[in-house]
Scaffold this motif. Structure first.
Motif, PDB file in Angstrom:
ATOM      1  N   GLN A  19      40.543  61.567  20.504  1.00  0.00           N
ATOM      2  CA  GLN A  19      39.093  63.172  20.345  1.00  0.00           C
ATOM      3  C   GLN A  19      38.051  62.931  21.450  1.00  0.00           C
ATOM      4  O   GLN A  19      36.573  63.831  21.214  1.00  0.00           O
ATOM      5  CB  GLN A  19      38.844  62.965  18.606  1.00  0.00           C
ATOM      6  N   VAL A  24      39.288  66.599  26.336  1.00  0.00           N
ATOM      7  CA  VAL A  24      39.119  67.118  24.829  1.00  0.00           C
ATOM      8  C   VAL A  24      37.556  68.141  24.281  1.00  0.00           C
ATOM      9  O   VAL A  24      37.803  68.772  24.053  1.00  0.00           O
ATOM     10  CB  VAL A  24      39.348  65.804  23.959  1.00  0.00           C
ATOM     11  N   SER A  35      37.141  68.741  18.297  1.00  0.00           N
ATOM     12  CA  SER A  35      38.211  67.616  18.919  1.00  0.00           C
ATOM     13  C   SER A  35      38.807  67.955  17.753  1.00  0.00           C
ATOM     14  O   SER A  35      40.424  67.668  18.414  1.00  0.00           O
ATOM     15  CB  SER A  35      37.892  66.178  19.493  1.00  0.00           C
TER      16      SER A  35
END
Length: 222
Positions: A19, A24, A35
């Motif tokens: 994340q 991302v 995320s």
């Protein structure tokens, strides 16, 4: 009613360990989301996915989208002759309400299933359209309790869609891999009563779904 399971499907939210990866974070910002709220997609997150477990079987929600569209836009589905389930790579099961319409736009599909992962159920006017729960493939099979469980793989016995479709019983379960590359894991394969190969080379999931359901449809409506 036969059952179709899209097994070990490439459908999941971005896992915690990815994340904070720049690719991302950048993608999530473009979507106006966190995320943790977006689907893992190797079209956008390829650089982040290089070190994760089962990389070749993850990050292809578009394949799931195409396969589900093939299964839910046909007479067999509208006549309640097939029930559809998604089993994800992380052992979650997605259930479909009766005759629901999946968005044909991938963007809308992604938004709908991101919401499902976060909220666990999608309802309209108290009608449940989609729901998701932590459940293994084996537990789902025990729940369905089919007379035969048929998988498709290049490692299976040689056959054809026509022969397989003609011999399906009305409580059979068809299992198609919901991933881009690789083979079913051992816990999945152990549940099959039959494993068939219809080509020497692999076919994409949505092609297998469309062709086997059409062949079974012919035995019902033609």
């Amino acid at each position: 009613m036969i059952s179709l399971i899209l097994a070990e499907s490439s459908l999941e939210l971005v896992p915690e360990e990815l994340q904070l990866h720049p690719s991302v974070v950048s993608h999530a910002q473009k979507l106006g989301k966190e995320s943790s709220e977006i689907l893992l997609d190797n079209s956008w997150h390829y650089a982040a996915m290089k070190e994760i477990k089962n990389e070749i079987k993850r990050g292809r929600p578009d394949l799931v989208h195409l396969s589900i569209l093939e299964a839910t836009t046909i007479p067999l589905y509208f006549e309640n002759k097939v029930q559809v389930f998604i089993h994800t790579i992380n052992d979650k099961i997605i259930y479909f309400g009766k005759n629901i319409r999946i968005p044909k736009s991938y963007h809308r599909f992604a938004g709908l299933f991101e919401k499902l992962f976060l909220e666990k159920t999608i309802k309209i006017k108290n009608q449940e359209l989609l729901s998701i729960k932590d459940q293994s493939f084996s537990e789902l099979i025990n729940q369905i309790n089919p007379s035969q469980i048929i998988g498709f793989s290049t490692m299976g016995n040689k056959s054809s869609f026509e022969k397989i479709g003609a011999n399906l019983k009305n409580d059979s379960c068809i299992v198609v891999g919901g991933f881009q590359k690789g083979h079913f894991s051992d816990p999945i394969k152990k549940k099959f009563t039959d494993l068939f190969s219809v080509r020497n080379t692999s076919l994409e999931s949505h092609v297998v779904v469309s062709r086997i359901l059409y062949e079974y449809e012919k035995t019902i409506f033609m």
